[in-house]
Design a protein around this motif. Structure first.
Motif, mmCIF file in Angstrom:
data_model
loop_
_atom_site.group_PDB
_atom_site.id
_atom_site.type_symbol
_atom_site.label_atom_id
_atom_site.label_comp_id
_atom_site.label_asym_id
_atom_site.label_seq_id
_atom_site.Cartn_x
_atom_site.Cartn_y
_atom_site.Cartn_z
ATOM 1 N N PRO A 1 0.823 -1.249 0.159
ATOM 2 C CA PRO A 1 0.322 0.074 0.109
ATOM 3 C C PRO A 1 1.199 1.524 -0.093
ATOM 4 C CG PRO A 1 -0.231 -1.520 2.223
ATOM 5 C CD PRO A 1 0.488 -1.915 0.772
ATOM 6 N N GLY A 2 1.926 1.393 -0.232
ATOM 7 C CA GLY A 2 3.017 2.152 0.061
ATOM 8 C C GLY A 2 3.036 3.541 0.853
ATOM 9 N N PRO A 3 3.638 2.783 2.198
ATOM 10 C CA PRO A 3 2.453 3.450 4.046
ATOM 11 C C PRO A 3 4.462 4.444 3.780
ATOM 12 C CG PRO A 3 3.810 0.639 4.262
ATOM 13 C CD PRO A 3 2.951 0.887 2.985
ATOM 14 N N VAL A 4 4.673 5.502 4.251
ATOM 15 C CA VAL A 4 5.514 5.931 4.814
ATOM 16 C C VAL A 4 5.972 4.696 5.570
ATOM 17 C CG1 VAL A 4 6.708 8.174 5.654
ATOM 18 C CG2 VAL A 4 4.597 8.079 4.089
ATOM 19 N N VAL A 5 7.792 4.802 5.897
ATOM 20 C CA VAL A 5 8.483 3.911 6.652
ATOM 21 C C VAL A 5 9.615 4.679 7.100
ATOM 22 C CG1 VAL A 5 7.990 1.841 5.081
ATOM 23 C CG2 VAL A 5 10.356 3.318 5.623
ATOM 24 N N LEU A 6 10.067 4.374 8.420
ATOM 25 C CA LEU A 6 10.558 4.986 9.233
ATOM 26 C C LEU A 6 12.247 4.141 8.478
ATOM 27 C CD1 LEU A 6 9.689 5.775 12.423
ATOM 28 C CD2 LEU A 6 10.821 7.707 10.905
ATOM 29 N N LEU A 7 12.905 4.284 8.190
ATOM 30 C CA LEU A 7 14.388 3.845 7.855
ATOM 31 C C LEU A 7 15.042 3.897 8.908
ATOM 32 C CD1 LEU A 7 16.253 2.367 5.317
ATOM 33 C CD2 LEU A 7 17.191 4.844 4.647
ATOM 34 N N GLU B 1 -10.038 2.011 5.823
ATOM 35 C CA GLU B 1 -11.199 0.744 5.387
ATOM 36 C C GLU B 1 -10.459 0.117 5.018
ATOM 37 O OE1 GLU B 1 -15.871 0.321 3.195
ATOM 38 O OE2 GLU B 1 -14.589 2.253 3.442
ATOM 39 N N GLU B 2 -10.756 -2.027 5.317
ATOM 40 C CA GLU B 2 -10.690 -2.452 4.191
ATOM 41 C C GLU B 2 -11.251 -2.943 3.262
ATOM 42 O OE1 GLU B 2 -6.303 -5.621 5.057
ATOM 43 O OE2 GLU B 2 -8.412 -6.197 5.224
ATOM 44 N N ILE B 3 -10.954 -3.596 2.187
ATOM 45 C CA ILE B 3 -12.525 -3.964 1.346
ATOM 46 C C ILE B 3 -12.052 -5.346 0.794
ATOM 47 C CG2 ILE B 3 -13.935 -4.225 -0.766
ATOM 48 C CD1 ILE B 3 -12.842 -0.994 -0.553
ATOM 49 N N GLN B 4 -12.542 -6.394 1.254
ATOM 50 C CA GLN B 4 -11.859 -8.066 0.186
ATOM 51 C C GLN B 4 -13.111 -8.014 -1.299
ATOM 52 O OE1 GLN B 4 -9.708 -10.277 1.673
ATOM 53 N NE2 GLN B 4 -10.402 -11.008 -0.567
ATOM 54 N N THR B 5 -11.911 -8.402 -2.831
ATOM 55 C CA THR B 5 -12.387 -8.848 -3.479
ATOM 56 C C THR B 5 -11.887 -9.627 -3.620
ATOM 57 O OG1 THR B 5 -10.732 -7.992 -3.923
ATOM 58 C CG2 THR B 5 -11.924 -5.954 -3.932
ATOM 59 N N GLY B 6 -12.651 -10.005 -5.097
ATOM 60 C CA GLY B 6 -12.773 -11.397 -5.714
ATOM 61 C C GLY B 6 -11.861 -11.385 -6.334
ATOM 62 N N ARG C 1 -4.711 -5.800 12.837
ATOM 63 C CA ARG C 1 -5.135 -6.579 11.562
ATOM 64 C C ARG C 1 -5.237 -5.693 10.292
ATOM 65 N NH1 ARG C 1 -7.975 -10.772 12.737
ATOM 66 N NH2 ARG C 1 -8.233 -11.633 10.471
ATOM 67 N N VAL C 2 -5.715 -4.417 10.282
ATOM 68 C CA VAL C 2 -6.342 -3.427 9.480
ATOM 69 C C VAL C 2 -5.272 -2.111 9.762
ATOM 70 C CG1 VAL C 2 -7.862 -1.334 8.000
ATOM 71 C CG2 VAL C 2 -7.832 -4.238 8.613
#
Ligand SMILES: Cc1cc2nc3c(=O)[nH]c(=O)nc-3n(C[C@H](O)[C@H](O)[C@H](O)COP(=O)(O)O)c2cc1C
Length: 177
Positions: free
Chosen positions: A16-22, A168-173, A150-151
Motif C-alpha cells: 500500500p506504500g506506507p511511509v516507513v522509518l528507515l 477501511e479494508e475491502i476484500q474483493t475477488g 489487523r488493518v
C-alpha cells in the motif's frame, strides 16, 4: 508482542506504500529517517528498492554498513515521524529526542523501533543504481509484525507535509495474491 512474519508475506506490508522509518546504525549511533520513495521488486526473497538522498545522514550509514530496518509506523506516530524528517541524525539522537524505543534486531546490527507495528530487517544486495539515482536494492532477511494489528492505520504522504491515513479494508475477488 511482535512475532516473526513469513518472508513471503512481507510484500503485503509495503504494497500500500506506507511511509516507513528507515533505521540505520553506524559507529554505535542509530538513526531514523522517514522514507516514502520505496517499492517492492520481488515477492520472495522480498526485494525492496528505495531512494535515499545523499544529502541525508542516513545515506552514508546505509552505504557504509549495507544494513537497515524498515520500520512501519501507524497514525499515532505521525508527530515523531514528521520530527524525524525535519532533523538530521548527525545533530541529534532521534530515538532519545522523540521517545522511540530501540530494540535489537535478529539479523542486522541496526535496532528496530518497538513502537512501529512492523519491522523489516534488510541488507543491501545491489548498488548498481546508487551512483546514478541513490537507489538501493534491499533484501528483507527477517520480518516482524504485531499480529493484533489487523488493518494498520498506516501513513501515506501526499506531498507538502500532507498525509492520508489508511482505513477501511475491502476484500474483493481479485486473483492477485
Ligand atoms: C513523509 C516523508 C517522506 C520522505 N521520503 C524520503 C525518501 O523517500 N527519500 C529520502 O531521501 N528522503 C525522504 N524524506 C526526507 C528525509 O526523511 C529527511 O531529509 C530527514 O531529515 C533525513 O534524516 P537524516 O539526515 O538523519 O538521514 C522524507 C521525509 C518525509 C517527511
Amino acid at each position: 508482542m511482535k512475532e516473526f512474519l513469513p518472508l513471503a508475506e512481507v510484500y503485503a506490508i509495503l504494497e500500500p506504500g506506507p511511509v516507513v522509518l528507515l533505521g540505520t546504525a553506524q559507529d554505535g549511533r542509530a538513526n531514523l529517517m522517514p522514507m516514502s520513495w520505496h517499492t517492492m521488486l520481488e515477492f520472495e526473497p522480498p526485494l525492496v528498492g528505495c531512494v535515499v538522498s545523499a544529502a541525508n545522514h542516513s545515506f552514508a550509514a546505509l552505504e557504509a554498513t549495507g544494513e537497515c530496518v524498515l520500520n512501519v509506523p501507524a497514525a499515532e506516530l505521525l508527530d515523531q515521524l514528521v520530527a524525524c524528517g525535519n532533523s538530521h541524525g548527525d545533530q541529534l539522537d532521534k530515538f532519545a529526542k522523540y521517545g522511540l524505543s530501540a530494540v535489537p534486531s535478529a539479523e542486522v546490527a541496526v535496532p528496530r523501533v518497538e513502537e512501529c507495528w512492523a519491522n523489516l530487517e534488510c541488507r543491501v544486495v545491489d548498488r548498481q543504481l546508487v551512483g546514478s539515482y541513490n537507489f538501493f536494492i534491499l533484501e528483507v532477511v527477517q520480518a516482524w509484525h504485531d499480529p493484533a494489528v489487523r488493518v494498520p492505520r498506516t501513513l501515506h504522504h501526499r506531498g507538502y507535509g500532507r498525509f492520508m491515513i489508511a482505513g477501511e479494508e475491502i476484500q474483493t475477488g481479485s486473483a492477485m495474491r
